[in-house]
Design a protein around this motif. Structure first.
Motif, mmCIF file in Angstrom:
data_model
loop_
_atom_site.group_PDB
_atom_site.id
_atom_site.type_symbol
_atom_site.label_atom_id
_atom_site.label_comp_id
_atom_site.label_asym_id
_atom_site.label_seq_id
_atom_site.Cartn_x
_atom_site.Cartn_y
_atom_site.Cartn_z
ATOM 1 N N VAL A 7 -23.617 9.459 83.018
ATOM 2 C CA VAL A 7 -22.647 9.114 81.987
ATOM 3 C C VAL A 7 -23.148 9.645 80.650
ATOM 4 O O VAL A 7 -24.159 9.202 80.122
ATOM 5 N N THR A 31 -19.984 12.868 83.108
ATOM 6 C CA THR A 31 -18.884 12.608 82.178
ATOM 7 C C THR A 31 -19.109 13.298 80.835
ATOM 8 O O THR A 31 -20.238 13.540 80.425
ATOM 9 N N ARG A 33 -16.978 13.523 76.742
ATOM 10 C CA ARG A 33 -15.938 12.923 75.916
ATOM 11 C C ARG A 33 -14.912 13.945 75.426
ATOM 12 O O ARG A 33 -13.705 13.720 75.520
ATOM 13 N N LEU A 51 -14.508 10.870 79.710
ATOM 14 C CA LEU A 51 -14.870 9.490 79.426
ATOM 15 C C LEU A 51 -15.408 9.373 78.011
ATOM 16 O O LEU A 51 -16.281 10.137 77.600
ATOM 17 N N VAL A 53 -17.270 6.530 75.989
ATOM 18 C CA VAL A 53 -17.871 5.201 76.148
ATOM 19 C C VAL A 53 -17.614 4.300 74.952
ATOM 20 O O VAL A 53 -17.782 3.082 75.038
ATOM 21 N N SER A 58 -10.770 3.752 77.561
ATOM 22 C CA SER A 58 -11.242 4.869 78.370
ATOM 23 C C SER A 58 -12.243 4.413 79.415
ATOM 24 O O SER A 58 -12.108 4.696 80.614
ATOM 25 N N ILE A 59 -13.240 3.663 78.985
ATOM 26 C CA ILE A 59 -14.306 3.298 79.919
ATOM 27 C C ILE A 59 -13.868 2.220 80.907
ATOM 28 O O ILE A 59 -14.426 2.105 81.995
ATOM 29 N N LEU A 62 -13.182 3.655 84.356
ATOM 30 C CA LEU A 62 -14.198 4.435 85.057
ATOM 31 C C LEU A 62 -14.224 4.134 86.550
ATOM 32 O O LEU A 62 -14.271 5.044 87.383
ATOM 33 N N HIS A 76 -27.139 6.222 82.675
ATOM 34 C CA HIS A 76 -26.269 6.100 81.506
ATOM 35 C C HIS A 76 -27.037 6.642 80.298
ATOM 36 O O HIS A 76 -28.017 6.060 79.862
ATOM 37 N N GLY A 105 -20.345 0.060 75.311
ATOM 38 C CA GLY A 105 -20.146 1.071 76.348
ATOM 39 C C GLY A 105 -20.972 0.790 77.580
ATOM 40 O O GLY A 105 -20.494 0.900 78.718
ATOM 41 N N ALA A 109 -19.747 -0.348 81.321
ATOM 42 C CA ALA A 109 -20.010 0.592 82.416
ATOM 43 C C ALA A 109 -20.767 -0.048 83.573
ATOM 44 O O ALA A 109 -20.469 0.229 84.744
#
Length: 221
Positions: A7, A31, A33, A51, A53, A58-59, A62, A76, A105, A109
């Motif tokens: 991520v 991922t 952005r 993605l 975060v 958006s997140i 996931l 991450h 974020g 996640a």
């Protein structure tokens, strides 16, 4: 084939990790952005996912995007820095930007990623920083960043307490020559990523809930 989810792989350490794992024969899902970064990533990994975060909407999707997939390892990486010192007035915008990206974020996640990891042997690694160590803090600089990484460390500990059949760790990548670390940093991106891969490959039950430096040594909380 071993499978990894990264991520935050549009640049810096995240991108280098994605490239190195792909070169090593792993199936890499990563991922990014920005659309331009996503387009580049699509040519470098097995699957690239859009993605942000820092955007809860958006997140929150996931897990839906990863539906049906499983991973041996998830890392991450995504994060931002604020270099402001404790004596400066912290604005709400600065606070929200750092904490939303670095902490919210991660919090959003983790419960989506952890169930996708292989039970018993899966590893969830959150990129932290030695700057988040309470014991090692002797400077007033980057107070928001330090606070956010201390919070990430707590996420690691609480995640480990819940996901007992996984290995959950906080990783310090070292002082790396990235946009965040600056040109004066001591480590090349490639070396940091290589070190982190070596640490991750050697993790076992004894490392559950630990805070580990890129060279494999322990960092005090």
């Amino acid at each position: 084939m071993a499978r990894v989810l990264i991520v935050g792989a549009s640049r810096g350490i995240g991108r280098e990790l994605a490239l190195q794992y792909r070169q090593a024969g792993w199936h890499v899902t990563a991922t990014a952005r920005k659309p331009a970064d996503l387009q580049v990533l699509q040519a470098e990994v097995d699957r690239a996912i859009a993605l942000d975060v820092a955007d809860p909407a958006s997140i929150s999707g996931l897990a839906w995007q990863l539906d049906g997939e499983s991973f041996d390892l998830a890392i991450h990486v995504a994060g931002v820095i604020d270099r402001g010192s404790i004596h400066e007035a912290v604005t709400q915008d600065r606070f929200d930007h750092v904490m939303r990206t670095n902490v919210l974020g991660v919090l959003q996640a983790v419960p989506q990623i952890a169930p996708l990891l292989t039970r018993g042997t899966g590893v969830l690694a959150l990129l932290s920083s030695a700057m988040g160590s309470l014991e090692r803090t002797v400077s007033s600089t980057a107070v928001l960043y330090r606070a956010s990484k201390a919070a990430v460390n707590m996420v690691v500990r609480t995640a480990q307490a819940h996901y007992t059949d996984l290995v959950v760790v906080a990783l310090h990548p070292g002082w790396v020559r990235t946009d965040m670390g600056g040109s004066g940093a001591t480590l090349a991106v490639s070396q940091s990523a290589s070190d982190l891969r070596q640490v991750l490959a050697g993790l076992g039950p004894k490392d559950k809930g630990c805070f580990i430096n890129h060279d494999g040594t322990s960092i005090p909380w």
